[in-house]
Design an enzyme around this catalytic site. Structure first.
Site, PDB file in Angstrom:
ATOM      1  CD  GLU A 344      -2.711  -1.253   2.507  1.00  0.00           C
ATOM      2  OE1 GLU A 344      -3.888  -1.593   2.428  1.00  0.00           O
ATOM      3  OE2 GLU A 344      -2.161  -1.028   3.591  1.00  0.00           O
TER       4      GLU A 344
HETATM    5  C1  TNX Z   1      -4.251  -4.203   4.645  1.00  0.00           C
HETATM    6  S1  TNX Z   1      -2.467  -6.467   4.298  1.00  0.00           S
HETATM    7  C2  TNX Z   1      -3.012  -3.890   5.130  1.00  0.00           C
HETATM    8  C3  TNX Z   1      -2.863  -3.416   6.504  1.00  0.00           C
HETATM    9  C4  TNX Z   1      -4.185  -3.278   7.199  1.00  0.00           C
HETATM   10  C5  TNX Z   1      -5.067  -4.438   6.843  1.00  0.00           C
HETATM   11  C6  TNX Z   1      -6.377  -4.442   7.556  1.00  0.00           C
HETATM   12  C7  TNX Z   1      -1.456  -5.374   4.151  1.00  0.00           C
HETATM   13  C8  TNX Z   1      -0.179  -5.792   3.649  1.00  0.00           C
HETATM   14  N1  TNX Z   1      -1.832  -4.136   4.465  1.00  0.00           N
HETATM   15  O1  TNX Z   1      -2.171  -2.191   6.508  1.00  0.00           O
HETATM   16  O2  TNX Z   1      -3.958  -3.246   8.555  1.00  0.00           O
HETATM   17  O3  TNX Z   1      -5.314  -4.411   5.461  1.00  0.00           O
HETATM   18  O4  TNX Z   1      -7.099  -5.601   7.308  1.00  0.00           O
END
Ligand code: TNX
Length: 535
Positions: A344
């Site tokens: 992300e």
């Molecule tokens: C996605 S999974 C994220 C996290 C969040 C999560 C909540 C991932 C690599 N990144 O930053 O906490 O979703 O479900």
């Protein structure tokens, strides 16, 4: 003398046996099906989670005698430590002394380091006869996993920490067992809400019961930095003092972190530290102005949005920062893996992202570790040996499949099956919903080998169940979300693909309920499971 009178044992046992899980007592959340009655006699030999590779029932049962000993191999301090661990579990509830001995008599409980070639580096054989229950393995890890099977074969009351009424009987026969995958992980996000050493150790103990052997700690994020880095003290003195919702946060000193690593090792679990970069870095950006492109320090963040922060990739201080952090974290890490996040990174340009991840891989390699990254890392130029952790829901990410075909290994955490922070259904009081409601059957019914289309089955090194903590602060929150789903993912990671079957799993899972109650775990009483309450 630990033994008490039979009468007091009986009273204690009756009192404890009447307990039901707190959550299940609420008619609104109680399972629709009637609780199954406790089975008479010892449970069937294969009634454990994860289901063993091979189970052959034969002969009469074994009953633990009051004067039994735990036999450990001479000259192996680690095998002796496994024996001590087992004794610590059995003594309070049985009231027996269970001394450790190196006598070679095959009577009572025997731990033997003479496993055949068919049990591999983590497997074991468990033979139960009227004289003895013998766990043999080629390694002490195998003995430790065999001990978890032994625990589950005994009545659930054995998990209580005060005197219970036996008998402590195990069905006769032989279990031969070894894992499908070498990497069987759980992740705990200690960044969104800080979790103390004691909380993490409690979770480690629960994970060990299901033969999980990797604990991935998500140590840094926008809301907090949780690991001491001597060369960058403000990461913790400032960046460690916040968390989601405005609580006081916290962080591990190096000594506390070492304690965690050692505790995990004593449960045959390797800690995988994660420093999430270049996004998810607001806590670092709030601690050191030089990491921001505009040179202006960021305000601390206690919300739950993602994707707004980025290290300033092009600036020299960022390179020095990454080197300092990776060097110190690598030095605190006895295991081979260092996770550098990479998910992300929406506030980082694609060009910068690739440049950053290419360089970060080199830094990790320079300090002797193997990179793990969230699967977005497949956009970068992956060095040989790098591992990608898949957390998507669709399985159609071609760059991940292509990387796998070129030799990148994969850890499977498909969010719609393996994410422990998803709500079970609309009534779940905590958790998230972005990957969909995830009931326990959904956690169980998937095959790691076929999640990512076009990735060779042999590229999959294992599974991991992440627990993100935006909505999770107490141990009771962790346990409500992890149980019963964590054991489902543990079985997917350990048991042979050919043994996969919901009906069998459902029955074996139902029998875990009283064990969790005995351990003080307030689990989610999924209506999909015919829970047993008595033990
Ligand atoms: C996605 S999974 C994220 C996290 C969040 C999560 C909540 C991932 C690599 N990144 O930053 O906490 O979703 O479900």
């Amino acid at each position: 003398m630990r033994r008490r009178s039979v009468v007091s044992a009986l009273l204690l046992s009756l009192g404890a046996g009447a307990a039901v899980p707190a959550a299940a007592a609420d008619p609104a959340t109680a399972p629709a099906s009637a609780p199954a009655p406790a089975a008479a006699g010892p449970r069937p030999l294969g009634q454990v989670v994860p289901v063993p590779a091979s189970v052959k029932a034969a002969g009469g049962p074994f009953t633990l005698a009051e004067d039994a000993a735990i036999h450990v191999p001479a000259g192996s301090p680690t095998a002796t430590a496994v024996g001590r661990y087992l004794a610590d579990i059995l003594r309070p509830s049985t009231g027996y002394d269970l001394p450790l001995t190196t006598s070679t008599r095959r009577q009572g409980i025997v731990l033997a380091l003479d496993g055949g070639a068919d049990t591999g580096s983590e497997g074991y054989r468990l033979q139960s006869t009227p004289q003895a229950v013998v766990i043999s393995a080629a390694s002490t890890a195998g003995l430790f996993h065999g001990v978890q099977t032994l625990r589950q074969l005994l009545p659930a009351a054995v998990e209580r920490d005060f005197l219970q009424l036996g008998p402590w009987t195990i069905a006769g026969g032989t279990i031969t067992d070894r894992p499908r995958y070498a990497y069987r992980g759980a992740m705990l996000d200690v960044a969104r809400h800080f979790h103390s050493v004691a909380q993490v150790e409690r979770y480690i103990d629960q994970l060990a019961l299901y033969k999980i052997n990797r604990l991935h700690l998500h140590l840094t994020d926008d809301q907090g930095w949780r690991i001491a880095v001597s060369s960058r003290p403000r990461l913790t003195t400032l960046g460690g003092t916040t968390e989601v919702g405005g609580g006081q946060g916290g962080y591990y000193t190096k000594a506390e972190y070492q304690q965690l690593v050692q505790y995990a090792a004593s449960r045959y679990m390797l800690v995988v530290p994660e420093i999430d970069m270049p996004g998810h870095t607001n806590a670092a950006l709030a601690s050191y102005a030089e990491l921001n492109c505009d040179g202006v320090v960021r305000a601390p963040y206690t919300g739950t949005a993602v994707g707004f922060s980025s290290l300033c990739v092009a600036k020299a201080p960022t390179g020095a920062f990454v080197d300092d952090v990776i060097r110190e974290v690598a030095a605190m890490t006895p295991g081979p893996y260092l996770h550098i996040g990479g998910d992300e990174a929406r506030a980082t340009s694609r060009v910068d992202y690739i440049a950053f991840m290419d360089r970060a891989q080199q830094v990790v390699a320079r300090y002797g570790k193997t990179v793990i990254g969230w699967h977005q890392i497949a956009a970068a130029h992956l060095a040989p040996g790098v591992i990608a952790q898949y957390w998507g829901t669709k399985g159609d990410e071609e760059p991940v499949a292509a990387a796998a075909r070129s030799g990148t290994r994969l850890i499977m955490s498909p969010a719609n099956h393996a994410y422990l922070d998803m709500k079970y259904d609309e009534a779940t009081p905590i958790g998230k919903t972005w990957a969909g409601y995830t009931e326990v059957r959904q956690s169980y019914d998937w095959d790691p080998a076929s999640v990512v289309r076009g990735a060779p089955a042999a590229s999959v090194m294992g599974v991991e169940a992440p627990l993100w903590s935006e909505t999770v602060s107490e141990s009771s929150d962790i346990e409500y979300l992890a149980f019963p789903r964590l054991p489902a993912i543990a079985e997917v990671g350990w048991s042979p693909a050919a043994s996969h079957g919901w009906t069998s799993f459902q029955q074996r899972l139902a029998a875990q309920g009283p064990r969790w109650t005995a351990l003080g775990i307030g689990y989610y009483p999924s209506p999909q499971v015919p829970w047993q309450f008595a033990y």
